[in-house]
Design a protein around this motif. Structure first.
Motif, short mmCIF file in Angstrom:
data_model
loop_
_atom_site.label_atom_id
_atom_site.label_comp_id
_atom_site.label_asym_id
_atom_site.label_seq_id
_atom_site.Cartn_x
_atom_site.Cartn_y
_atom_site.Cartn_z
N ILE A 87 0.77 -1.08 0.08
CA ILE A 87 -0.21 -0.18 0.11
C ILE A 87 0.64 0.99 0.31
O ILE A 87 0.62 2.60 -1.00
N ASN A 90 2.82 1.38 -3.33
CA ASN A 90 1.82 2.79 -4.53
C ASN A 90 0.97 3.61 -4.05
O ASN A 90 1.26 4.32 -5.29
N TYR A 94 1.91 6.46 -6.73
CA TYR A 94 0.85 7.85 -7.17
C TYR A 94 1.37 9.40 -6.66
O TYR A 94 0.90 10.37 -7.70
N ILE A 133 -5.60 -1.29 -10.91
CA ILE A 133 -4.94 -0.59 -9.74
C ILE A 133 -5.31 -2.29 -9.54
O ILE A 133 -3.79 -2.39 -8.62
N ARG A 137 -1.94 -5.77 -9.81
CA ARG A 137 -1.33 -6.54 -8.28
C ARG A 137 -1.15 -7.68 -8.95
O ARG A 137 0.35 -8.10 -8.56
N PRO A 147 -0.06 2.52 -10.38
CA PRO A 147 -0.25 3.50 -9.81
C PRO A 147 0.80 4.95 -10.66
O PRO A 147 0.11 6.12 -10.32
N ASN A 164 -6.47 0.90 -4.34
CA ASN A 164 -4.74 0.35 -3.76
C ASN A 164 -4.87 -0.71 -2.21
O ASN A 164 -3.63 -1.83 -2.00
N SER A 168 -3.95 -4.78 -2.75
CA SER A 168 -2.37 -5.44 -1.55
C SER A 168 -3.05 -5.69 -0.88
O SER A 168 -2.27 -7.33 -0.53
#
Length: 225
Positions: A87, A90, A94, A133, A137, A147, A164, A168
């Motif tokens: 998390i 990402n 971002y 998103i 993963r 991201p 996200n 995750s």
């Protein structure tokens, strides 16, 4: 480290069993790698999926220093730590996308950064939107740049955070739990220790997870011909 071989860098077992001065640091290394896959743009060569699957197989070793004496709780704690690392990674990706903007599209290729991967992730993001998103993963390369593309595209922050976290958690828990319980299943039901077949497992996971990426690239080439 006198017997170090550079090929070990793509072997997830190398990171899990890593130690310094007799102290096992595999868990710390795993968390850093998962963060680095998105936060440091290094996902195109780091063994993300196979690393988590093997983390499930070696979960007892990885959680030995933080064990609460319950196998399931230890597994949940391990998966939660990995989820958190993913998390945060990402979120950094971002942030780079928001702040870096189109600069990344004009950046020269390096070992750590490839523009073509960014473009492929942009196409993937445009096709699936916010769901990209989550999907990313489970796909090498895409999880590194998705991201960033979301940040560049100005995706709503709350929407990004939700996807996200969801992506995750699903990725971390599914891969780690699968590794752990499949290892138990094979050992108890068939007398097969998966730790003795790590190379085959890694190759299988790499082929399985990269197949969609390779298919997409092949399809794109055929269309352009």
């Amino acid at each position: 480290m006198s017997n170090f071989d550079w090929t070990q860098l793509i072997n997830p077992e190398f990171y899990i069993l890593m130690e310094i001065g007799g102290i096992k640091i595999g868990l710390i290394v795993i968390l850093f790698i998962i963060f680095a896959e998105t936060g440091l743009f290094a996902g195109f060569f780091l063994p993300g999926d196979s690393l988590l699957f093997l983390a499930g197989i070696y979960s007892e070793l990885l959680t030995r220093q933080i064990s609460v004496g319950n196998d399931f709780v230890n597994l949940v704690f391990l998966s939660s730590l990995v989820s958190l690392a993913g998390i945060l990674g990402n979120m950094v990706g971002y942030w780079f996308g928001v702040k870096g903007g189109t600069y990344l599209y004009n950046r020269e290729d390096t070992f750590w950064f490839k523009e073509k991967y960014l473009l492929q992730s942009r196409d993937f993001f445009e096709k699936y939107g916010g769901k990209a998103i989550v999907f990313a993963r489970f796909l090498p390369i895409f999880r590194t740049f998705a991201p960033i593309v979301a940040g560049i595209a100005g995706m709503n922050k709350s929407k990004f955070v939700f996807n996200n976290i969801l992506g995750s958690v699903l990725w971390s828990f599914s891969m780690i739990f699968a590794g752990h319980y499949l290892s138990d299943l094979f050992k108890n039901q068939f007398g097969i220790d998966l730790k003795a077949h790590i190379e085959m497992i890694v190759i299988g996971i790499v082929l399985f997870t990269t197949a969609p990426v390779l298919w997409k690239l092949l399809k794109k080439r055929v269309v352009h011909k």
